[in-house]
Scaffold this motif. Structure first.
Motif, PDB file in Angstrom:
ATOM      1  N   ILE A  82       0.924  -1.168   0.188  1.00  0.00           N
ATOM      2  CA  ILE A  82       0.041  -0.208  -0.046  1.00  0.00           C
ATOM      3  C   ILE A  82       1.002   1.366   0.091  1.00  0.00           C
ATOM      4  O   ILE A  82       2.152   1.091   0.249  1.00  0.00           O
ATOM      5  CB  ILE A  82      -0.826   0.090   1.310  1.00  0.00           C
ATOM      6  N   LEU A  84       2.257   5.022   1.299  1.00  0.00           N
ATOM      7  CA  LEU A  84       2.132   5.510   2.673  1.00  0.00           C
ATOM      8  C   LEU A  84       0.832   6.617   2.638  1.00  0.00           C
ATOM      9  O   LEU A  84       0.565   6.751   4.061  1.00  0.00           O
ATOM     10  CB  LEU A  84       3.432   6.761   2.439  1.00  0.00           C
ATOM     11  N   GLN A  86      -1.865   5.615   1.827  1.00  0.00           N
ATOM     12  CA  GLN A  86      -3.139   4.886   2.366  1.00  0.00           C
ATOM     13  C   GLN A  86      -3.102   4.474   3.891  1.00  0.00           C
ATOM     14  O   GLN A  86      -3.656   4.433   4.728  1.00  0.00           O
ATOM     15  CB  GLN A  86      -2.999   3.792   1.550  1.00  0.00           C
ATOM     16  N   GLU A  87      -1.498   4.353   4.276  1.00  0.00           N
ATOM     17  CA  GLU A  87      -1.104   3.946   5.490  1.00  0.00           C
ATOM     18  C   GLU A  87      -1.417   5.094   6.344  1.00  0.00           C
ATOM     19  O   GLU A  87      -1.862   4.804   7.588  1.00  0.00           O
ATOM     20  CB  GLU A  87       0.187   3.607   5.640  1.00  0.00           C
ATOM     21  N   ARG A  90      -5.341   5.240   7.263  1.00  0.00           N
ATOM     22  CA  ARG A  90      -5.573   3.826   8.078  1.00  0.00           C
ATOM     23  C   ARG A  90      -5.194   4.148   9.570  1.00  0.00           C
ATOM     24  O   ARG A  90      -5.839   3.810  10.493  1.00  0.00           O
ATOM     25  CB  ARG A  90      -4.758   2.591   7.730  1.00  0.00           C
ATOM     26  N   ASN A  91      -4.326   5.279   9.859  1.00  0.00           N
ATOM     27  CA  ASN A  91      -3.886   5.382  11.155  1.00  0.00           C
ATOM     28  C   ASN A  91      -4.115   6.783  11.566  1.00  0.00           C
ATOM     29  O   ASN A  91      -3.570   7.448  12.465  1.00  0.00           O
ATOM     30  CB  ASN A  91      -2.329   5.301  11.334  1.00  0.00           C
ATOM     31  N   LEU A  95       1.727   9.152  11.871  1.00  0.00           N
ATOM     32  CA  LEU A  95       2.394   7.866  12.344  1.00  0.00           C
ATOM     33  C   LEU A  95       3.168   8.141  13.632  1.00  0.00           C
ATOM     34  O   LEU A  95       3.520   9.349  13.864  1.00  0.00           O
ATOM     35  CB  LEU A  95       3.150   7.216  11.197  1.00  0.00           C
ATOM     36  N   ARG A  99       8.185   5.118  13.363  1.00  0.00           N
ATOM     37  CA  ARG A  99       7.819   4.649  12.185  1.00  0.00           C
ATOM     38  C   ARG A  99       8.356   5.447  11.013  1.00  0.00           C
ATOM     39  O   ARG A  99       8.583   5.344  10.033  1.00  0.00           O
ATOM     40  CB  ARG A  99       6.517   4.216  12.089  1.00  0.00           C
ATOM     41  N   LEU A 133       4.839   0.846   0.670  1.00  0.00           N
ATOM     42  CA  LEU A 133       5.219  -0.055   1.885  1.00  0.00           C
ATOM     43  C   LEU A 133       4.730  -1.548   1.455  1.00  0.00           C
ATOM     44  O   LEU A 133       3.514  -1.763   1.538  1.00  0.00           O
ATOM     45  CB  LEU A 133       4.409   0.599   2.959  1.00  0.00           C
TER      46      LEU A 133
END
Length: 500
Positions: A82, A84, A86-87, A90-91, A95, A99, A133
């Motif tokens: 996916i 970054l 999208q990551e 999600r969070n 981050l 990370r 990622l």
């Protein structure tokens, strides 16, 4: 898989070589001139050949290239993961700092490799949507902007994304430190949750003003990479990487903000090892002979990091991890049995005093510092300036007469002036925008600034008192409707208020 505009990326199967999955990028040109099309195809082939020669674990490999009529294809390694972007979604938009550091170090490995090539390769479009990622945590940089050769000629020179591209890239002067600015913008986004693409260009608040809990040195490093003037950034990717490695080493060893979870006074460190569901025969055998529970490596109970199994203390957090041999304890779970290993040594007599001393130290270490106050003052000053600038611009717009046009069949009813779809240089639309820009400059006291507007390009020359005024003029120019490109030939005067 993604794409848009002049480029789409598909998941394909390579039937000529091992039936492997691959990413197929399709680019379509719309040139009406055969000569321009042949030049674009030749440039595409040269760039594809250059990318195929790159060899770095963080860059997808290029397998093949070919063209059919006005469609051009690039066969690349398929990256299963996916982005970054999208990551972050999600969070909750940001981050953890460790990370972000790990991702940035892998990106810097790639930039260091690209910038040390002869000649250097400048990535130009680093942003969260171009960082992949994988499930194993590996970072891959995708989309090297090869589709730009098939864009209309008027847009071909604009490579980058607003919010992540540095000021010099808008002027066509990209260099290796331009990629460092884009990485800093990406880290600022990941740490603070503030998307620079949704904000005015080059307007990054200090990192700690938005995220006070992160490491001070990390925040200062990100802020330096976002310096407006390229000479105030770090020299190269190697320096950026080394400073980030030093920050990570300090955070990992417990000298920074990150530390293992605290235990209550007198509590023994414990390590729980999931062993799976043993069979009855295995349980009977375990009762007859001792079992070696740990060989090779194990996990520290305090910080959850992998350490050698024969360690007396954790090399990361310093916790006592002495673990004796023993038999597995019975478990009521039919799916898993857990062995709880405790340090048999009794707590020292002064454990309570040590705990109180540790609590006092942590309270002193986490106290508010002067940097917090300075950060808040700087944030308030920036807010006041932006408010004053908005009020000045609004007053300038209110003082000028609004252009009017008469709608067909509606008598003399006024309607707003609608710009033409493709204005020709020197048209009435250019003159209207020139009047707007001149009124705004005069209202701001920048009468010495000269300019010329041709279509979607503004050319600036003349003098400004300092670099801050230069940025203000550029912002005014970009606020005009239809302006995409800017040529800046402004010079800073020698007034005592001029910046260094």
């Amino acid at each position: 898989l993604g794409g848009g505009g002049m480029k789409l990326v598909y998941l394909a199967e390579d039937l000529r070589l091992a039936a492997r999955p691959c990413a197929l990028a399709e680019m379509v040109d719309t040139f009406s001139s055969p000569e321009m099309q042949s030049q674009a195809v030749a440039a595409f082939q040269r760039e594809a050949d250059m990318l195929a020669q790159l060899s770095n674990e963080h860059i997808p490999r290029i397998f093949d290239r070919f063209s059919e009529a006005n469609r051009h294809y690039l066969v690349m390694e398929f990256v299963d993961g996916i982005t970054l972007e999208q990551e972050l979604a999600r969070n909750g938009g940001k981050l953890d700092q460790m990370r972000v550091v790990d991702i940035a170090l892998q990106i810097l490995d790639t930039l260091e490799y690209l910038h040390n090539l002869k000649p250097p390769v400048i990535y130009r479009d680093l942003k969260p949507s171009n960082v992949m990622l994988t499930a194993s945590g590996q970072v891959k940089l995708i989309d090297f902007g090869i589709a730009r050769f098939f864009l209309p000629q008027s847009n071909a020179t604009m490579i980058g994304t607003q919010g992540y591209a540095p000021p010099e890239q808008y002027r066509g002067r990209a260099e290796v430190r331009s990629d460092l600015y884009a990485l800093g913008a990406t880290m600022h986004h990941a740490l603070t949750g503030r998307d620079p693409a949704a904000e005015p260009p080059f307007s990054f608040p200090p990192t700690r003003s938005l995220c006070p809990g992160i490491d001070t040195a990390l925040a200062e490093l990100v802020d330096q990479s976002l310096a407006y003037d390229v000479v105030h950034r770090m020299a190269d990717a190697t320096e950026f990487k080394q400073r980030l490695l030093d920050i990570r080493a300090r955070l990992v060893t417990g000298n920074g903000r990150i530390r293992p979870p605290a235990r209550t006074p007198g509590q023994k460190p414990q390590l729980q090892l999931p062993l799976g569901a043993p069979t009855p025969a295995a349980q009977a055998a375990a009762s007859q002979q001792p079992t070696v529970l740990m060989t090779g490596e194990t996990e520290c109970a305090a910080c959850r990091r992998t350490i050698p199994s024969d360690s007396r203390f954790c090399s990361f957090c310093g916790s006592d991890v002495t673990i004796p041999l023993g038999a597995p304890a019975p478990s009521s779970s039919p799916e898993a049995a857990t062995v709880v290993l405790s340090n048999p040594a009794p707590p020292p007599a002064n454990a309570g005093a040590a705990a109180r001393a540790g609590a006092l130290y942590r309270e002193w270490r986490d106290r508010p510092t002067r940097g917090h106050t300075l950060g808040y003052i700087a944030l308030v000053a920036i807010g006041l300036f932006l408010a004053a600038f908005a009020v000045t611009t609004m007053l300038a717009r209110l003082q000028r007469p609004a252009p009017q046009a008469t709608a067909p069949g509606m008598g003399t009813a006024p309607y707003p002036y609608i710009p033409p779809a493709n204005p020709a240089p020197g048209s009435a639309y250019d003159a209207q925008r020139a009047r707007e820009l001149r009124q705004a400059l005069n209202a701001a006291g920048l009468n010495a600034v000269k300019f010329r507007i041709q279509g979607n390009t503004v050319t600036l020359w003349g003098t400004v008192p300092d670099e801050f005024a230069r940025m203000k003029v550029e912002t005014m120019a970009f606020m005009l409707p239809g302006i995409i490109y800017l040529e800046d030939h402004l010079t800073v005067s020698d007034s005592p208020f001029a910046g260094p």
